[in-house]
Design a protein around this motif. Structure first.
Motif, PDB file in Angstrom:
ATOM      1  N   ALA A  67       0.818  -1.219   0.000  1.00 25.30           N
ATOM      2  CA  ALA A  67       0.000   0.000   0.000  1.00 25.30           C
ATOM      3  C   ALA A  67       0.848   1.264   0.000  1.00 25.30           C
ATOM      4  CB  ALA A  67      -0.926   0.005   1.214  1.00 25.30           C
ATOM      5  N   ASN A  68       2.109   1.170   0.387  1.00 21.65           N
ATOM      6  CA  ASN A  68       3.004   2.335   0.425  1.00 21.65           C
ATOM      7  C   ASN A  68       4.082   2.291  -0.649  1.00 21.65           C
ATOM      8  OD1 ASN A  68       1.586   3.148   2.692  1.00 21.65           O
ATOM      9  ND2 ASN A  68       3.009   2.171   4.098  1.00 21.65           N
ATOM     10  N   GLN A  69       4.065   1.282  -1.488  1.00 16.17           N
ATOM     11  CA  GLN A  69       5.108   1.107  -2.507  1.00 16.17           C
ATOM     12  C   GLN A  69       4.764   1.985  -3.715  1.00 16.17           C
ATOM     13  OE1 GLN A  69       8.091   0.647  -3.367  1.00 16.17           O
ATOM     14  NE2 GLN A  69       8.366  -1.553  -3.149  1.00 16.17           N
ATOM     15  N   LEU A  70       5.289   3.172  -3.732  1.00 17.77           N
ATOM     16  CA  LEU A  70       4.970   4.163  -4.749  1.00 17.77           C
ATOM     17  C   LEU A  70       5.367   3.712  -6.154  1.00 17.77           C
ATOM     18  CD1 LEU A  70       3.706   6.938  -5.044  1.00 17.77           C
ATOM     19  CD2 LEU A  70       5.941   7.936  -4.686  1.00 17.77           C
ATOM     20  N   ALA A  71       6.390   2.886  -6.282  1.00 18.16           N
ATOM     21  CA  ALA A  71       6.833   2.417  -7.597  1.00 18.16           C
ATOM     22  C   ALA A  71       5.791   1.542  -8.273  1.00 18.16           C
ATOM     23  CB  ALA A  71       8.146   1.651  -7.468  1.00 18.16           C
ATOM     24  N   ASP A  72       4.836   0.994  -7.507  1.00 19.30           N
ATOM     25  CA  ASP A  72       3.799   0.142  -8.094  1.00 19.30           C
ATOM     26  C   ASP A  72       2.951   0.879  -9.125  1.00 19.30           C
ATOM     27  OD1 ASP A  72       4.622  -2.016  -6.681  1.00 19.30           O
ATOM     28  OD2 ASP A  72       2.947  -2.036  -5.268  1.00 19.30           O
ATOM     29  N   ILE A  73       2.868   2.197  -9.022  1.00 20.21           N
ATOM     30  CA  ILE A  73       2.068   2.952  -9.985  1.00 20.21           C
ATOM     31  C   ILE A  73       2.654   2.822 -11.396  1.00 20.21           C
ATOM     32  CG2 ILE A  73       3.243   5.171  -9.765  1.00 20.21           C
ATOM     33  CD1 ILE A  73       0.437   6.480  -9.821  1.00 20.21           C
ATOM     34  N   LEU A  74       3.942   2.546 -11.480  1.00 18.71           N
ATOM     35  CA  LEU A  74       4.603   2.407 -12.774  1.00 18.71           C
ATOM     36  C   LEU A  74       4.661   0.966 -13.254  1.00 18.71           C
ATOM     37  CD1 LEU A  74       7.605   4.762 -12.001  1.00 18.71           C
ATOM     38  CD2 LEU A  74       5.506   5.340 -13.218  1.00 18.71           C
ATOM     39  N   THR A  75       4.366  -0.004 -12.388  1.00 17.54           N
ATOM     40  CA  THR A  75       4.585  -1.403 -12.751  1.00 17.54           C
ATOM     41  C   THR A  75       3.357  -2.291 -12.659  1.00 17.54           C
ATOM     42  OG1 THR A  75       5.252  -1.949 -10.490  1.00 17.54           O
ATOM     43  CG2 THR A  75       7.005  -1.301 -12.026  1.00 17.54           C
ATOM     44  N   LYS A  76       2.286  -1.850 -12.009  1.00 16.83           N
ATOM     45  CA  LYS A  76       1.137  -2.725 -11.778  1.00 16.83           C
ATOM     46  C   LYS A  76      -0.170  -2.017 -12.075  1.00 16.83           C
ATOM     47  CE  LYS A  76       3.330  -5.171  -7.953  1.00 16.83           C
ATOM     48  NZ  LYS A  76       3.264  -5.442  -6.518  1.00 16.83           N
ATOM     49  N   ALA A  77      -1.179  -2.830 -12.364  1.00 16.07           N
ATOM     50  CA  ALA A  77      -2.541  -2.305 -12.442  1.00 16.07           C
ATOM     51  C   ALA A  77      -3.052  -2.214 -11.010  1.00 16.07           C
ATOM     52  CB  ALA A  77      -3.417  -3.232 -13.263  1.00 16.07           C
ATOM     53  N   LEU A  78      -3.507  -1.049 -10.615  1.00 17.83           N
ATOM     54  CA  LEU A  78      -3.907  -0.809  -9.232  1.00 17.83           C
ATOM     55  C   LEU A  78      -5.381  -0.425  -9.160  1.00 17.83           C
ATOM     56  CD1 LEU A  78      -0.882   1.407  -8.165  1.00 17.83           C
ATOM     57  CD2 LEU A  78      -1.254  -0.980  -7.545  1.00 17.83           C
ATOM     58  N   PRO A  79      -6.014  -0.695  -8.025  1.00 20.46           N
ATOM     59  CA  PRO A  79      -7.372  -0.189  -7.825  1.00 20.46           C
ATOM     60  C   PRO A  79      -7.365   1.340  -7.873  1.00 20.46           C
ATOM     61  CG  PRO A  79      -6.810  -1.781  -6.122  1.00 20.46           C
ATOM     62  CD  PRO A  79      -5.565  -1.513  -6.910  1.00 20.46           C
ATOM     63  N   LYS A  80      -8.490   1.923  -8.277  1.00 18.01           N
ATOM     64  CA  LYS A  80      -8.566   3.365  -8.477  1.00 18.01           C
ATOM     65  C   LYS A  80      -8.199   4.151  -7.222  1.00 18.01           C
ATOM     66  CE  LYS A  80     -11.645   7.012 -10.180  1.00 18.01           C
ATOM     67  NZ  LYS A  80     -10.554   7.897 -10.329  1.00 18.01           N
ATOM     68  N   SER A  81      -8.636   3.689  -6.066  1.00 20.29           N
ATOM     69  CA  SER A  81      -8.356   4.444  -4.833  1.00 20.29           C
ATOM     70  C   SER A  81      -6.850   4.493  -4.544  1.00 20.29           C
ATOM     71  CB  SER A  81      -9.102   3.817  -3.659  1.00 20.29           C
ATOM     72  OG  SER A  81      -8.679   2.472  -3.472  1.00 20.29           O
ATOM     73  N   ILE A  82      -6.165   3.383  -4.715  1.00 23.77           N
ATOM     74  CA  ILE A  82      -4.717   3.359  -4.482  1.00 23.77           C
ATOM     75  C   ILE A  82      -3.998   4.162  -5.561  1.00 23.77           C
ATOM     76  CG2 ILE A  82      -2.675   1.867  -4.378  1.00 23.77           C
ATOM     77  CD1 ILE A  82      -4.481  -0.271  -3.125  1.00 23.77           C
ATOM     78  N   PHE A  83      -4.438   4.011  -6.811  1.00 25.31           N
ATOM     79  CA  PHE A  83      -3.846   4.761  -7.925  1.00 25.31           C
ATOM     80  C   PHE A  83      -3.956   6.264  -7.682  1.00 25.31           C
ATOM     81  CE2 PHE A  83      -4.040   6.720 -12.136  1.00 25.31           C
ATOM     82  CZ  PHE A  83      -2.895   6.213 -12.712  1.00 25.31           C
ATOM     83  N   ASP A  84      -5.152   6.722  -7.283  1.00 24.27           N
ATOM     84  CA  ASP A  84      -5.348   8.151  -7.025  1.00 24.27           C
ATOM     85  C   ASP A  84      -4.498   8.630  -5.848  1.00 24.27           C
ATOM     86  OD1 ASP A  84      -7.100   8.395  -9.139  1.00 24.27           O
ATOM     87  OD2 ASP A  84      -8.903   8.158  -7.883  1.00 24.27           O
ATOM     88  N   GLY A  85      -4.352   7.783  -4.832  1.00 25.60           N
ATOM     89  CA  GLY A  85      -3.503   8.145  -3.698  1.00 25.60           C
ATOM     90  C   GLY A  85      -2.048   8.302  -4.107  1.00 25.60           C
TER      91      GLY A  85
END
Length: 99
Positions: A67-85
């Motif tokens: 939930a705190n791994q900011l690099a995931d935004i560049l490597t994974k498909a994320l739920p909208k709430s986490i993506f927006d965060g």
């Protein structure tokens, strides 16, 4: 490692180590454990490289929850709430608004 070498060239006395934030506790344990496991043979070269850097104190491995791994935004498909965060943590607001 490349980035560390670049910083050493640009600045006379940068830090000589770096921290790797990982959300996979198994990967951290494999890198720190000198025993070869049958399940890790396909990543043997990478594991030895990272283990060498950890043993030399060039790199430190730290756990960070997904939930705190900011690099995931560049490597994974994320739920909208986490993506927006993550977008707000990066300082990106209203991505889809017209310019």
């Amino acid at each position: 490692m490349w980035l560390l070498k670049l910083l050493k060239e640009l600045y006379p006395s940068p830090t000589s180590s770096f921290e790797v934030l990982c959300d996979n506790q198994s990967a951290i344990q494999i890198a720190k454990n000198p025993v070869q496991h049958d399940k890790t043979k396909h990543v043997e070269i990478d594991r030895h490289f990272i283990a060498e850097k950890v043993n030399n104190k060039t790199a430190t491995l730290s756990y960070i929850p997904s939930a705190n791994q900011l690099a995931d935004i560049l490597t994974k498909a994320l739920p909208k709430s986490i993506f927006d965060g993550f977008l707000s943590k990066l300082g990106i607001y209203k991505v889809y608004s017209p310019a």
